[in-house]
Design an enzyme around this catalytic site. Structure first.
Site, PDB file in Angstrom:
ATOM      1  N   GLU A   1      -4.808  -9.703  -0.009  1.00 44.78           N
ATOM      2  CA  GLU A   1      -5.635  -9.574   1.185  1.00 44.78           C
ATOM      3  C   GLU A   1      -7.082  -9.801   0.763  1.00 44.78           C
ATOM      4  O   GLU A   1      -7.545  -9.213  -0.222  1.00 44.78           O
ATOM      5  CB  GLU A   1      -5.491  -8.197   1.838  1.00 44.78           C
ATOM      6  CG  GLU A   1      -4.103  -7.917   2.388  1.00 44.78           C
ATOM      7  CD  GLU A   1      -3.968  -6.524   3.002  1.00 44.78           C
ATOM      8  OE1 GLU A   1      -5.021  -5.914   3.321  1.00 44.78           O
ATOM      9  OE2 GLU A   1      -2.831  -6.045   3.150  1.00 44.78           O
TER      10      GLU A   1
ATOM     11  N   GLU B   1       0.812  -1.212   0.000  1.00 44.75           N
ATOM     12  CA  GLU B   1       0.000   0.000   0.000  1.00 44.75           C
ATOM     13  C   GLU B   1       0.854   1.275   0.000  1.00 44.75           C
ATOM     14  O   GLU B   1       0.739   2.135   0.857  1.00 44.75           O
ATOM     15  CB  GLU B   1      -0.963  -0.027   1.183  1.00 44.75           C
ATOM     16  CG  GLU B   1      -2.013  -1.117   0.993  1.00 44.75           C
ATOM     17  CD  GLU B   1      -2.987  -1.252   2.146  1.00 44.75           C
ATOM     18  OE1 GLU B   1      -4.176  -1.454   1.870  1.00 44.75           O
ATOM     19  OE2 GLU B   1      -2.560  -1.149   3.312  1.00 44.75           O
TER      20      GLU B   1
END
Length: 1006
Positions: free
Chosen positions: A525, A458
């Protein structure tokens, strides 16, 4: 680079390592093979972990001046454990944030500025050093320090380092003295590195991994790079060793040997002249390949021998032969398409934070193996070396992730806004980012378990991370490179060898897979496991067989990050974000695990274990079909156990030998007892370990399948009982031989049910339209969108009551107008001659209403009825979108034990497919509920809906004063694609325009 330390280094992204040695492999050197075999302390290594003198400063200006001087008086200082965190030992405050930076709204900063509020921990450690004969160099290693630190030895400056999660090594040979020495370290909470360490975790500070020094002989193996090049048909391999040696003098040699898993010689000892750099290749015939299914490891021995023929150093290393590659846009391990049944794992302990112990790591690895998890992503930083060794040994596929995350620099409250993203395309961050890649790879490169290098998490995109990915490929072509952020920045699509997404809906994943993808796909994820979650996970795992390029995913995440407030024994309270007055905070988002912070399983594990199981088992009455989903191992180590249950009670069992090759399907004939009596049968088949292994006991279940069928027969009609009716002005009383029931006009239901002098109705049954919101419900604004049902739940009004006394059995019908809802549900009670009270609840359905959360009846019983037994799906809680891991049976539990251990109280404890349920006291007295027609959903908890909904923590729940039993026609699923907006999937919602009916009987027992 200047040798005089300067505080300005903290805010300079181009200064991240001063005097730090180059990273090397994590091999362990011993004086000899005999010493290594003893398993005792390594004579080459000296631990400096333990109690250190400590002083905390709240800001940089207040840090103690001159503390690193050798004669500094620290007698008034406090002490601290190393490894450990400052905040968790009473020095500074705990703070949890997710995507935002911890100083947001406190100080106006932009990279690489450092906050004024910057905790500084000053550490001192006195130690005694005794130099071994033959030592050439002494190296001091800090395995992990958050986030930046300066170090001095005996008053002389050693160096400076950033990157919290890889070792910082310093040459201290010339600064060490025989006898007493003093090591001084100053650790800073914030530095420029904090901008790229914005992970979703507690912001902790300190020397949190081991500190140790190593006396390296003059002849020393400095670095080792092991690769295994396999023949195309995997029938042979070349073992390649690239070595860097410290060589003093002439005449030294190196001896290499390789032994197999049973100790047999694979490479007989071979000796070579020692040189500073060596590249050795050995031919290996018919290697046993490494995989998570069969983690075959070979023992490599490297012995360094001096000119006098004596062993100077011995290095053991474990080697796994395997090949990982992309073939036709699909990832393959050893020539087979791989599927990652994975989980993300933070290093975490509720008392120690990320300073985890070996026992923590061992527990985690064994837990993964027992629950069919075959892969781990080290979110979002390199773990301790011991963890990778365990993954090698036990068999787990690893995505090793670099310590890089800058979430708050480009995403604000979910909106992508990368105007000042780091590292992005900023040249001043390039060297630091590449250094993090290098430090991870060089340490971890010899672990067979690591299949993929990850460029962090991220951090948007940009050229810097693209360069990082290419550095990985250039240094180690044997592995693939992962990075999810290309989804946000397609300019550098080549950063990742695979398409990786987070929390994409299964429908969106399927659409991508249908659109001629050019890369394999994983979900790095998915199925966000916050609170009562993981619903609909099967919608992802079902894609595995339909699309070859779908290669699995990694659950977010493994363990709740909650910190202990008590001792963990008598007081197991846990603190979440915000509980420490930490601001800003992301509050409860630190608890997304499938296990609690104490490593206690939650009911979500039941589903994960089933969806990840490596065998499909399909029982039928005359045969059992088994598909072996494994790539490399047969089912020979497993015993097929079979049970036949009649109405939940075992009536037959057997066990069968079988052996099904990897990737094959076989059907085994089965002979059940003949002349089965009338009833419902569950044929259950399990594959279980024949023998105990390293991670589970004999009998541990690996996979499960079930087939339910009914043998018809004439129903048994009970003898009719007498009914005595008393119709008063406001009540109808009914006396039977077994109980007395009272139905009230005023209170809208059965106000009394007595038997044996015991009153079972603490309060009259109430219709329920609302469940205590889950974390996922809150995240998708369920309360806002469905508030009408909460009002209906709280404020239903008693409408007209109809007492039908004309038939053989009295019937009482209640209608309940609802606020804002243009339909009127009805509840009818019929007292039957069979001795049962038959209850029917009807919801007629209405247009223009939001979906129903639940429809059923709640019975409030006295608290003495504190246990239950039921025939339905279990043993753990299950929901309409999370029930593939459940099975049919009769299960028992205490009512308080049915409160699932979620960090925030919420809906929990539901049981699908319930045929009957009994709620009793310690003498077996209570109520029995029996489904009529379709099974119902059942729950028994010590709290009501609103008590669960309003309590922020388990300890905020009130003292137990009742037992609340819920009998529901349907409850919506729990969802779990994410916890910030994803709806429950349509098949698992309850459309309010459709009618619903619930029918069951109730009567006292005992």
């Amino acid at each position: 680079m200047p040798l005089k330390p300067h505080i300005d280094w903290l805010s300079d992204p181009e200064i991240f390592a001063v005097n730090r040695l180059d990273p090397v492999s994590d091999h362990i050197a011993w004086p000899s093979a005999e010493v290594a075999a003893k398993g005792e302390e390594n004579p080459f290594r000296q631990s400096l972990s333990g109690r250190w003198a400590f002083r905390l400063a709240r800001c940089v200006a207040d840090r103690p001046a001159g503390f690193h001087a050798r004669d500094f008086d620290c007698s008034g200082w406090e002490s601290i454990d190393v490894p450990g965190y400052m905040q968790l030992q009473g020095f500074g405050e705990n703070q949890y944030v997710n995507t935002q930076y911890p100083w947001d709204g406190i100080e106006a900063l932009r990279p690489p500025q450092v906050p004024e509020a910057n905790l500084v921990g000053s550490y001192l450690r006195d130690f005694t050093f005794e130099k071994r004969a033959g030592t050439g160099r002494v190296v001091l290693t800090f395995d992990g320090v958050e986030t930046a630190f300066f170090a001095w030895l005996n008053g002389a400056f050693l160096g400076y380092s950033e990157d919290s999660f890889t070792p910082a090594r310093f040459d201290i040979t010339d600064l060490l003295e025989e006898g007493e020495n003093r090591l001084a370290v100053q650790v800073f909470q914030r530095s420029s590195a904090s901008w790229i360490e914005d992970q979703d975790f507690w912001r902790l500070t300190g020397i949190f991994r081991d500190v140790w020094l190593e006396q390296q002989p003059g002849l020393h193996l400095e670095d080792l790079f092991v690769t295994t090049d396999l023949a195309e048909d995997f029938s042979a391999a070349k073992l390649r060793l690239r070595l860097k040696l410290a060589v003093q003098g002439e005449g030294a040699s190196i001896e290499v040997a390789l032994s197999g898993r049973n100790g047999e010689a694979v490479v007989a000892p071979r000796r070579f002249d020692a040189a500073p750099e060596m590249d050795l290749v050995f031919d290996i015939a018919a290697p046993h390949l490494w995989s998570a299914e069969a983690p075959n490891l070979y023992d490599l021995s490297i012995t360094l021998i001096g000119a006098d023929g004596q062993t100077v150093e011995f290095v053991p290393e474990r080697v796994g032969f395997r090949r990982f590659e992309i073939i036709d846009r699909v990832m393959h391990l050893n020539g087979k398409r791989i599927v990652f049944n994975g989980v993300n794992r933070h290093e975490f302990n509720p008392v120690r934070g990320r300073a985890v112990t070996y026992d923590d790591m061992l527990f985690d690895v064994r837990f993964f193996k027992r629950n069919n998890i075959n892969a781990v992503r080290t979110s979002h930083y390199p773990n301790q070396s011991a963890f990778y060794r365990l993954c090698d040994e036990y068999g787990l596929y690893v995505i090793d992730e670099a310590n890089l995350e800058s979430h708050g620099s480009w995403q604000k409250d979910g909106a992508v806004e990368p105007s000042w993203v780091v590292p992005g395309d900023r040249a001043e961050w390039r060297a630091a980012v590449i250094d993090r890649a290098r430090s991870m790879l060089e340490r971890d490169k010899n672990h067979a378990s690591i299949l993929i290098w990850s460029c962090g998490n991220e951090s948007f995109g940009g050229s810097v991370i693209f360069d990082m990915s290419n550095w990985f490929r250039d240094r180690d072509p044997s592995r693939l490179v992962h990075y999810e952020g290309i989804f946000h920045d397609r300019r550098f699509d080549g950063t990742s060898d695979m398409e990786s997404r987070m929390y994409a809906r299964p429908q969106d994943v399927e659409a991508w897979l249908k659109d001629d993808p050019q890369k394999p796909f994983i979900l790095c994820e998915y199925t966000h496991a916050m609170g009562n979650s993981c619903g609909g996970m099967h919608l992802y795992t079902d894609l595995v067989d339909r699309y070859p390029q779908y290669q699995g995913g990694f659950i977010w995440d493994y363990i709740d990050q909650a910190l202990a407030l008590g001792d963990g024994v008598s007081d197991r309270r846990l603190g979440l974000g915000g509980d420490f007055d930490d601001r800003p905070s992301d509050y409860t988002f630190c608890t997304d695990g499938i296990v609690t912070a104490w490593r206690q399983e939650t009911p979500k594990v039941q589903e994960v274990r089933a969806l990840y199981q490596p065998f499909d088992i399909t029982p039928k009455r005359d045969a059992i079909t088994i598909r072996n989903r494994n790539l490399f191992v047969s089912s020979a180590t497993l015993l097929l156990k079979i049970r036949l249950l009649k109405d939940g009670v075992a009536v037959f069992s057997t066990a069968l030998d079988q052996e099904i090759a990897a990737g094959e399907t076989a059907t085994l004939p089965l002979e059940l007892p003949g002349d089965l009596a009338a009833g419902e049968y569950a044929l259950q088949a399990s594959l279980c370990l024949r023998q105990k292994n390293a991670w589970a006991d004999a009998g541990h279940e690996i996979a499960f399948g079930e087939h339910v069928f009914t043998v018809e027969g004439a129903p048994v009609m009970p003898e009719p009982v007498s009914l005595e009716l008393v119709r008063g002005d406001l009540h109808l009383g009914v006396e039977t031989p077994g109980y007395f029931a009272l139905f009230s006009d005023v209170f809208g239901g059965m106000t009394s049910l007595k038997a044996g002098g015991i009153e079972f109705m603490h309060r009259p049954p109430r219709l329920t339209f609302w469940r205590a919101m889950t974390d996922n419900d809150r995240g998708r604004n369920h309360g806002f969108d469905h508030a009408i049902w909460q009002m209906a739940n709280l404020h239903a009004k008693r409408g007209p009551v109809d007492f039908d006394m004309n038939g053989d059995e009295p019937v009482v019908r209640y209608r309940f107008p609802l606020p804002g809802v243009p339909v009127v549900p009805e509840v009818a009670y019929r007292v039957g001659r069979d001795g049962l009270i038959h209850v029917k609840a009807d919801f007629p359905g209405g247009e223009g209403l939001p979906d129903l959360p639940i429809f059923g009846l709640q019975f409030t019983l006295p608290p003495a009825f504190d246990r239950f037994r039921y025939y339905g799906l279990g043993p753990e809680e299950n929901y309409t979108d999370r029930c593939r891991g459940a099975r049919l049976g009769i299960f028992e539990r205490s009512v308080i034990g049915n409160l699932s251990p979620y960090s925030v109280p919420q809906e929990c404890g539901n049981r699908m497919g319930t045929r009957f349920a009994e709620v009793t006291d310690d003498k077996g007295r209570g109520l029995r509920f029996v489904a009529e027609g379709a099974p119902f959903e059942f729950n028994a908890l010590p709290y009501g809906t609103m008590e669960l909904e309003t309590a922020e923590r388990p300890e905020h729940l009130p003292p137990v004063t009742k037992t609340v039993v819920t009998i529901a026609a349907r409850q919506m699923g729990v969802g779990g694609d994410d916890s910030w907006g994803a709806p429950v999937h349509e098949p698992y919602r309850i459309a309010s325009h459709q009618p619903l009916s619930l029918a069951f009987s109730v009567a006292p027992i005992g």
